[in-house]
Design a protein around this motif. Sequence first.
Motif, mmCIF file in Angstrom:
data_model
loop_
_atom_site.group_PDB
_atom_site.id
_atom_site.type_symbol
_atom_site.label_atom_id
_atom_site.label_comp_id
_atom_site.label_asym_id
_atom_site.label_seq_id
_atom_site.Cartn_x
_atom_site.Cartn_y
_atom_site.Cartn_z
ATOM 1 N N ILE A 1 0.845 -1.210 0.000
ATOM 2 C CA ILE A 1 0.000 0.000 0.000
ATOM 3 C C ILE A 1 0.874 1.250 0.000
ATOM 4 N N LEU A 2 1.922 1.217 0.813
ATOM 5 C CA LEU A 2 2.815 2.371 0.909
ATOM 6 C C LEU A 2 3.489 2.650 -0.426
ATOM 7 N N HIS A 3 3.892 1.603 -1.132
ATOM 8 C CA HIS A 3 4.553 1.783 -2.426
ATOM 9 C C HIS A 3 3.566 2.251 -3.488
ATOM 10 N N ASN A 4 2.274 1.961 -3.300
ATOM 11 C CA ASN A 4 1.269 2.488 -4.225
ATOM 12 C C ASN A 4 1.039 3.980 -4.009
ATOM 13 N N ILE A 5 1.219 4.429 -2.782
ATOM 14 C CA ILE A 5 0.987 5.834 -2.447
ATOM 15 C C ILE A 5 2.218 6.680 -2.731
ATOM 16 N N LEU A 6 3.391 6.119 -2.428
ATOM 17 C CA LEU A 6 4.636 6.886 -2.508
ATOM 18 C C LEU A 6 5.576 6.269 -3.538
ATOM 19 N N PRO A 7 6.530 7.047 -4.030
ATOM 20 C CA PRO A 7 7.582 6.487 -4.890
ATOM 21 C C PRO A 7 8.369 5.413 -4.135
ATOM 22 N N ASP A 8 8.845 4.414 -4.852
ATOM 23 C CA ASP A 8 9.552 3.307 -4.208
ATOM 24 C C ASP A 8 10.724 3.784 -3.359
ATOM 25 N N LYS A 9 11.487 4.691 -3.906
ATOM 26 C CA LYS A 9 12.668 5.190 -3.196
ATOM 27 C C LYS A 9 12.272 5.895 -1.898
ATOM 28 N N ILE A 10 11.186 6.652 -1.927
ATOM 29 C CA ILE A 10 10.712 7.363 -0.741
ATOM 30 C C ILE A 10 10.125 6.378 0.262
ATOM 31 N N ALA A 11 9.370 5.386 -0.225
ATOM 32 C CA ALA A 11 8.785 4.386 0.670
ATOM 33 C C ALA A 11 9.874 3.614 1.399
ATOM 34 N N GLU B 1 13.405 6.413 8.560
ATOM 35 C CA GLU B 1 13.569 7.857 8.371
ATOM 36 C C GLU B 1 12.230 8.552 8.616
ATOM 37 N N GLU B 2 12.204 9.530 9.499
ATOM 38 C CA GLU B 2 10.946 10.167 9.896
ATOM 39 C C GLU B 2 10.584 11.360 9.010
ATOM 40 N N LEU B 3 11.569 12.139 8.631
ATOM 41 C CA LEU B 3 11.299 13.325 7.808
ATOM 42 C C LEU B 3 11.962 13.151 6.449
ATOM 43 N N VAL B 4 11.152 13.145 5.411
ATOM 44 C CA VAL B 4 11.669 13.017 4.048
ATOM 45 C C VAL B 4 11.416 14.331 3.322
ATOM 46 N N PRO C 1 11.680 11.037 -7.752
ATOM 47 C CA PRO C 1 12.793 11.321 -6.836
ATOM 48 C C PRO C 1 14.157 10.912 -7.389
ATOM 49 N N GLN C 2 14.153 10.240 -8.529
ATOM 50 C CA GLN C 2 15.413 9.836 -9.154
ATOM 51 C C GLN C 2 15.782 10.851 -10.230
ATOM 52 N N GLY C 3 16.910 11.537 -10.049
ATOM 53 C CA GLY C 3 17.323 12.534 -11.019
ATOM 54 C C GLY C 3 17.646 11.905 -12.375
ATOM 55 N N ARG C 4 17.413 12.659 -13.454
ATOM 56 C CA ARG C 4 17.700 12.170 -14.804
ATOM 57 C C ARG C 4 18.012 13.349 -15.707
ATOM 58 N N GLY D 1 8.698 16.171 -0.751
ATOM 59 C CA GLY D 1 8.758 15.489 0.535
ATOM 60 C C GLY D 1 7.446 14.818 0.884
ATOM 61 N N VAL D 2 7.454 14.139 2.019
ATOM 62 C CA VAL D 2 6.287 13.415 2.502
ATOM 63 C C VAL D 2 5.650 14.198 3.634
ATOM 64 N N ILE D 3 4.344 14.380 3.564
ATOM 65 C CA ILE D 3 3.606 15.050 4.624
ATOM 66 C C ILE D 3 2.504 14.120 5.114
ATOM 67 N N GLY D 4 2.075 14.344 6.350
ATOM 68 C CA GLY D 4 1.023 13.531 6.931
ATOM 69 C C GLY D 4 1.575 12.400 7.768
ATOM 70 N N VAL D 5 0.771 11.905 8.704
ATOM 71 C CA VAL D 5 1.144 10.786 9.564
ATOM 72 C C VAL D 5 0.181 9.623 9.361
ATOM 73 N N LYS D 6 -1.115 9.900 9.499
ATOM 74 C CA LYS D 6 -2.112 8.845 9.308
ATOM 75 C C LYS D 6 -2.272 8.499 7.835
ATOM 76 N N LYS D 7 -2.185 9.510 6.995
ATOM 77 C CA LYS D 7 -2.259 9.308 5.551
ATOM 78 C C LYS D 7 -1.077 10.014 4.909
ATOM 79 N N PHE D 8 -0.145 9.230 4.430
ATOM 80 C CA PHE D 8 1.044 9.804 3.804
ATOM 81 C C PHE D 8 0.691 10.384 2.434
ATOM 82 N N ALA D 9 1.387 11.459 2.097
ATOM 83 C CA ALA D 9 1.241 12.051 0.765
ATOM 84 C C ALA D 9 2.590 12.597 0.336
ATOM 85 N N PHE D 10 3.008 12.218 -0.856
ATOM 86 C CA PHE D 10 4.244 12.751 -1.434
ATOM 87 C C PHE D 10 3.862 13.926 -2.331
ATOM 88 N N ASP D 11 4.416 15.087 -2.037
ATOM 89 C CA ASP D 11 4.010 16.290 -2.760
ATOM 90 C C ASP D 11 5.231 17.093 -3.175
#
Length: 459
Positions: free
Chosen positions: A254-264, A271-274, A344-347, A390-400
């Motif tokens: 579920i986490l990988h569906n919400i966030l990029p793999d590298k961030i997840a 890591e608490e703060l991304v 999140p991967q530079g190119r 970065g990632v915001i939220g605790v109960k519901k993560f969001a990469f923005d």
Amino acid sequence: MQGAASSWRSVAGALLGVVLPLVVISGMLFLRPIMLVVAKESQRTKKMLLLLPLEVIDKVPAIQDYLLSGQAANQNKIEAALKETEERTRSLLYTAADGVIEFDEGGIITEWNKMAAELFGREKNQMLGAPIYQLFTDGQPLEVWMKQVKHNKRSKGVNQDQNVAGKRKGRRKKKVDDRNWREDGAGKSFELTCVRSAAIMDDTADTNMFAGMVSVSYITIAGELLFSAFVRDISLEKQRKALLMQEKQESDHILHNILPDKIAQRLTSGEELVADRYENTTIIYLDILGVPELASKVAYASESERLVTLLNSIINEFDDIAMKYKLEKIKTINSSYLIISGVPQGRFDHADAAIKFAIECLAYIVVFNQTAPIPIKVKIGINTGEVVAGVIGVKKFAFDIWGDSVNVACRLAGPTCPPNRIQVSRSTYEHLFDKYTFEERGEMQVKGKGTMQLYLYAP
């Protein structure tokens, strides 16, 4: 007379020289069996004393004297200490929470506690003298390890025999704490499949065996290896771990569906703060026209389902195209679709991947409209620049993503962009002008940004 006396003395001396050795030899032959019994009993006593914990030996000087000199200063004290330690050891052995099995270097069981009887369904009198390997379906790892221990013991004995002569000369007497007559071996744990007795088996095959954690250690006493095994039933523990692993895998999915793999991965590693800054990115903002108006006209549930189904098919296709070009979807906002290249991967080809994505999305809309119940139009704005992600939220993560570059991409998909066209900023044009054709629109007023040099992709 003097000659005769001297002659008798000579004869008597000769007889004494012959008889006395015979008497001594006869006495030694007579006493030898008795001495061997005494020596054997002394050796047995020493072996029993060596089973005592070191702290007990250190506290009883009489035991120390006997072990070092072979003489007992106070036999009663030794016997009392030995009896007390034996009773304490047996009490611990039979009340232990784990099954405790002792066996010799041939694998023959010499001790078996109450918990072992409960685990395996076999009483002590059934198991004493039996091989330990019959308790496991896969006891080969234990057998191989024991062979290695015995091999190391033999190798060590050979090396000691080769060096003993040189070490004897000039060797000072060792302290009691440096005693070399006792050696504790490092233990090893095995996860083995244990076999229960047929007497406690039922028709369910799963109950015939159980997963056991078998922790084995050894001790060398007077040249002999003694092994101890502590057996614990870990069947329930393994089931709990399997359930936890399954839940974790589902959570990670579920986490990988919400966030990029590298961030997840960064979050799951603790890591608490991304939060990161990316200087070279290209942002694509795609606006699907007419959806708010359609939603306001929905009156029945069936119409709501039709609207959601229509949007879902479009967004799913956009997601597939984004995956094809390895872009990162940020979110959908109402009927808008925000995506970025280079995060999140530079190119180095972030702008090129972005324009290819936009071109393929327009081509899909053309095909979609051929059979769609409601024609769809889109506007696409593309801008190149730096962002903070970065990632915001605790109960519901969001990469923005945040930054002025994001705002510009959103404005480029606004009123200045014709329907079903791709509008890019000057910064994006500078990355693509030598590969793609654009229509220069000149300076145009952009809401919130003032005048900007804009370009339209010309297919």
